[in-house]
Design an enzyme around this catalytic site. Structure first.
Site, PDB file in Angstrom:
ATOM      1  CG  HIS A  56     -14.841  -1.582  10.676  1.00 35.73           C
ATOM      2  ND1 HIS A  56     -14.845  -2.874  11.702  1.00 35.73           N
ATOM      3  CD2 HIS A  56     -13.592  -1.834  10.266  1.00 35.73           C
ATOM      4  CE1 HIS A  56     -13.924  -3.549  11.325  1.00 35.73           C
ATOM      5  NE2 HIS A  56     -12.944  -3.078  10.520  1.00 35.73           N
ATOM      6  N   GLY A  94     -12.791  -7.941  11.857  1.00 37.53           N
ATOM      7  CA  GLY A  94     -11.580  -7.325  11.356  1.00 37.53           C
ATOM      8  C   GLY A  94      -9.983  -7.634  11.656  1.00 37.53           C
ATOM      9  CD  GLN A 101     -11.009  -0.257  13.327  1.00 37.39           C
ATOM     10  OE1 GLN A 101     -10.453   0.768  13.462  1.00 37.39           O
ATOM     11  NE2 GLN A 101     -10.437  -1.449  12.859  1.00 37.39           N
ATOM     12  NE  ARG A 142      -3.961  -1.905   2.222  1.00 40.05           N
ATOM     13  CZ  ARG A 142      -4.296  -2.601   3.570  1.00 40.05           C
ATOM     14  NH1 ARG A 142      -3.728  -1.743   4.903  1.00 40.05           N
ATOM     15  NH2 ARG A 142      -5.150  -3.577   3.662  1.00 40.05           N
ATOM     16  CB  CYS A 147     -11.735  -3.012   6.596  1.00 42.31           C
ATOM     17  SG  CYS A 147     -10.959  -3.697   8.011  1.00 42.31           S
ATOM     18  CG  ASN A 180     -15.357  -5.745   9.069  1.00 44.34           C
ATOM     19  OD1 ASN A 180     -16.617  -5.842   9.492  1.00 44.34           O
ATOM     20  ND2 ASN A 180     -14.500  -6.663   9.253  1.00 44.34           N
TER      21      ASN A 180
HETATM   22  N1  NAP Z   1     -10.555  -9.304   8.179  1.00 49.71           N
HETATM   23  C1  NAP Z   1     -10.897  -8.134   7.745  1.00 49.71           C
HETATM   24  O1  NAP Z   1     -12.045  -7.396   8.006  1.00 49.71           O
HETATM   25  C2  NAP Z   1      -9.863  -7.610   6.504  1.00 49.71           C
HETATM   26  C3  NAP Z   1     -10.413  -6.428   5.981  1.00 49.71           C
HETATM   27  C4  NAP Z   1      -9.568  -5.916   5.075  1.00 49.71           C
HETATM   28  C5  NAP Z   1      -8.499  -6.489   4.715  1.00 49.71           C
HETATM   29  N2  NAP Z   1      -7.824  -7.260   5.528  1.00 49.71           N
HETATM   30  C6  NAP Z   1      -6.680  -8.026   5.390  1.00 49.71           C
HETATM   31  O2  NAP Z   1      -6.803  -9.271   4.631  1.00 49.71           O
HETATM   32  C7  NAP Z   1      -5.757 -10.177   5.049  1.00 49.71           C
HETATM   33  C8  NAP Z   1      -6.154 -11.795   5.635  1.00 49.71           C
HETATM   34  O3  NAP Z   1      -6.747 -11.271   6.732  1.00 49.71           O
HETATM   35  P1  NAP Z   1      -7.989 -12.296   7.449  1.00 49.71           P
HETATM   36  O4  NAP Z   1      -8.666 -11.194   8.438  1.00 49.71           O
HETATM   37  O5  NAP Z   1      -8.803 -12.990   6.466  1.00 49.71           O
HETATM   38  O6  NAP Z   1      -6.668 -13.066   8.083  1.00 49.71           O
HETATM   39  P2  NAP Z   1      -7.121 -14.344   8.770  1.00 49.71           P
HETATM   40  O7  NAP Z   1      -8.520 -14.913   8.822  1.00 49.71           O
HETATM   41  O8  NAP Z   1      -6.304 -14.868   9.809  1.00 49.71           O
HETATM   42  O9  NAP Z   1      -6.566 -15.603   7.487  1.00 49.71           O
HETATM   43  C9  NAP Z   1      -5.248 -15.467   7.066  1.00 49.71           C
HETATM   44  C10 NAP Z   1      -4.955 -16.600   5.703  1.00 49.71           C
HETATM   45  O10 NAP Z   1      -3.711 -16.260   5.386  1.00 49.71           O
HETATM   46  C11 NAP Z   1      -3.205 -17.646   5.219  1.00 49.71           C
HETATM   47  N3  NAP Z   1      -1.750 -17.642   5.464  1.00 49.71           N
HETATM   48  C12 NAP Z   1      -1.252 -17.438   6.612  1.00 49.71           C
HETATM   49  N4  NAP Z   1       0.151 -17.146   6.648  1.00 49.71           N
HETATM   50  C13 NAP Z   1       0.530 -17.718   5.396  1.00 49.71           C
HETATM   51  C14 NAP Z   1       1.617 -18.074   4.707  1.00 49.71           C
HETATM   52  N5  NAP Z   1       2.961 -17.965   5.192  1.00 49.71           N
HETATM   53  N6  NAP Z   1       1.580 -18.342   3.338  1.00 49.71           N
HETATM   54  C15 NAP Z   1       0.364 -18.300   2.618  1.00 49.71           C
HETATM   55  N7  NAP Z   1      -0.808 -18.152   3.264  1.00 49.71           N
HETATM   56  C16 NAP Z   1      -0.761 -17.724   4.662  1.00 49.71           C
HETATM   57  C17 NAP Z   1      -4.007 -18.238   6.164  1.00 49.71           C
HETATM   58  O11 NAP Z   1      -4.073 -19.700   5.790  1.00 49.71           O
HETATM   59  P3  NAP Z   1      -3.837 -20.939   6.847  1.00 49.71           P
HETATM   60  O12 NAP Z   1      -5.568 -21.115   7.119  1.00 49.71           O
HETATM   61  O13 NAP Z   1      -3.370 -22.336   6.104  1.00 49.71           O
HETATM   62  O14 NAP Z   1      -3.108 -20.635   7.953  1.00 49.71           O
HETATM   63  C18 NAP Z   1      -5.496 -17.838   5.971  1.00 49.71           C
HETATM   64  O15 NAP Z   1      -5.825 -18.359   4.800  1.00 49.71           O
HETATM   65  C19 NAP Z   1      -4.756  -9.361   5.927  1.00 49.71           C
HETATM   66  O16 NAP Z   1      -3.799  -8.784   5.212  1.00 49.71           O
HETATM   67  C20 NAP Z   1      -5.790  -8.234   6.485  1.00 49.71           C
HETATM   68  O17 NAP Z   1      -4.988  -7.176   6.829  1.00 49.71           O
HETATM   69  C21 NAP Z   1      -8.821  -8.031   6.408  1.00 49.71           C
END
Ligand code: NAP
Length: 358
Positions: A250, A187, A183, A117, A156, A336
């Site tokens: 959020h 998130g 939030q 970003r 988000c 979000n």
């Molecule tokens: N949640 C939100 O509201 C939101 C909003 C905007 C942006 N984001 C962004 O979206 C991204 C994901 O967020 P999330 O909330 O979905 O997180 P999350 O629920 O913790 O999911 C993380 C994902 O990344 C995978 N992962 C972790 N380490 C990895 C690696 N070394 N190599 C490949 N895959 C890997 C995990 O796979 P495993 O299951 O195999 O561990 C899982 O599929 C982040 O960058 C976050 O900042 C999230």
């Protein structure tokens, strides 16, 4: 027209799952590959999202498509991006830093992660707000020697803020912004997210790194493209970000000092008329911004799913003169994990396809 083949990387996480929830009937994109960490490589998707207790960790209200449930999850580090037309990434920033440049050598990447970003050659898209920043991708490709590119969506919390500030900026000018967020728990993601016992009956007054992200990203998104670089918006943005006991959506209170006088009615009109050049795209909601007159709205539980989670919902528009001679204050709710992550990234991809960039 044949559909573009897409991969979802980080498909097992919260944002990743929302890509799977949104894409089964998409007219332009078809998921052909799912990937996650090496911990889940080789498992069926259904087994990969099963908790050690046996409970299925599927977080979306939409059902899991049986085609995806049966797919084998690939190791993201070994995924061959030349097998697809487009990659959606939803992994933490550290993993994104490693993975996204590998894919971008050959293939466009639309990312929910923060890894790219803040590079000068990278736009942060909020569809409808800064569509013309896509020009920057040409510089990114030329300087990095990539056939593809990496284009991230914002944090988000930034999304709803930038979306609602845009019509204010265009119509009345902005001198300064103060925002406090409440939030949702989702998130924070699934891995290392917020512990239920910490947030139950509670408000957590700090989210590491969040306030700096919101401030910097808002200025970049609302900045002006000059040739092949962005001049960030010159007005200050000050944020306080908190975590509350809400599952999704959020809520933000926003105070804006404007350059020109503006009444709540004029701001409501500007927000209601804001279309962002997105008409005709599959994921564009009927209203990018909905303005309630009812002072008890917006509420996250009742408003987050408006427009399929793609509408930023505003209420409590009032004059605000404490920050300057002219100004406005309001409350917003933005979903979000939908507009703020997966569905927002899908809308970015639709925009880039329409404009011939993908
Ligand atoms: N949640 C939100 O509201 C939101 C909003 C905007 C942006 N984001 C962004 O979206 C991204 C994901 O967020 P999330 O909330 O979905 O997180 P999350 O629920 O913790 O999911 C993380 C994902 O990344 C995978 N992962 C972790 N380490 C990895 C690696 N070394 N190599 C490949 N895959 C890997 C995990 O796979 P495993 O299951 O195999 O561990 C899982 O599929 C982040 O960058 C976050 O900042 C999230």
């Amino acid at each position: 027209m044949s559909k573009k083949k897409v991969a979802v990387i980080g498909a097992t996480g919260i944002a990743g799952q929302h890509f799977l929830a949104a894409l089964p009937n998409h007219p332009q994109f078809e998921i052909v590959a799912l990937a996650a960490s090496s911990r889940n490589a080789g498992k069926t998707y259904l087994d990969a999202i099963r908790n050690p207790s046996g409970m299925l960790g599927w977080w979306c209200e939409e059902p899991l498509d049986p085609r995806y449930a049966a797919m084998t999850v690939q190791n993201a580090a070994e995924f061959d991006a030349t097998t697809v037309d487009l990659v959606f990434t939803a992994v933490e920033s550290d993993a994104a830093k490693e993975l996204e440049p590998l894919y971008a050598k050959t293939t466009p990447v639309v990312s929910t992660a923060s890894a790219y970003r803040y590079f000068d050659d990278t736009p942060i898209f909020v569809p409808g707000v800064n569509n013309n920043h896509a020009e920057l991708l040409k510089r990114q490709q030329a300087e990095r020697g990539w056939k593809g590119f990496v284009t991230p969506v914002p944090n988000c919390t930034t999304t709803g803020l930038a979306m609602t500030l845009k019509p204010i900026l265009d119509n009345f000018g902005i001198q300064g912004v103060i925002m406090t967020s409440m939030q949702a728990m989702s998130g924070a993601g699934r891995n290392g997210g917020v512990l239920g016992l910490d947030v139950l009956d509670n408000v957590i007054p700090y989210i590491s790194g969040e306030e700096e992200k919101v401030q910097k990203e808002t200025q970049k998104i609302l900045g002006v493209l000059n040739g092949d670089s962005i001049t960030p918006a010159s007005f200050g943005v000050s944020a306080t970000c908190t975590r509350v006991n809400v599952a999704d959506g959020h809520t933000e209170t926003v105070f804006v000092a404007t350059e020109k006088p503006c009444s709540p009615e004029e701001v409501a009109k500007a927000m209601r008329e804001f279309r962002g050049g997105l008409d005709g795209l599959y994921s564009t909601p009927d209203a990018l911004i909905h303005v309630h007159d009812d002072p008890f709205r917006p509420q996250p539980r009742r408003d987050r799913d408006m427009g399929g989670g793609m509408t930023t919902v505003v209420g409590r528009l009032r004059e605000e003169k404490v920050l300057g001679q002219n100004g406005i204050k309001y409350v917003l709710v933005s979903h979000n994990t939908k507009m703020g992550a997966a569905k927002g990234a899908i809308l970015v991809a639709e925009l880039l396809v329409r404009d011939g960039i993908i």
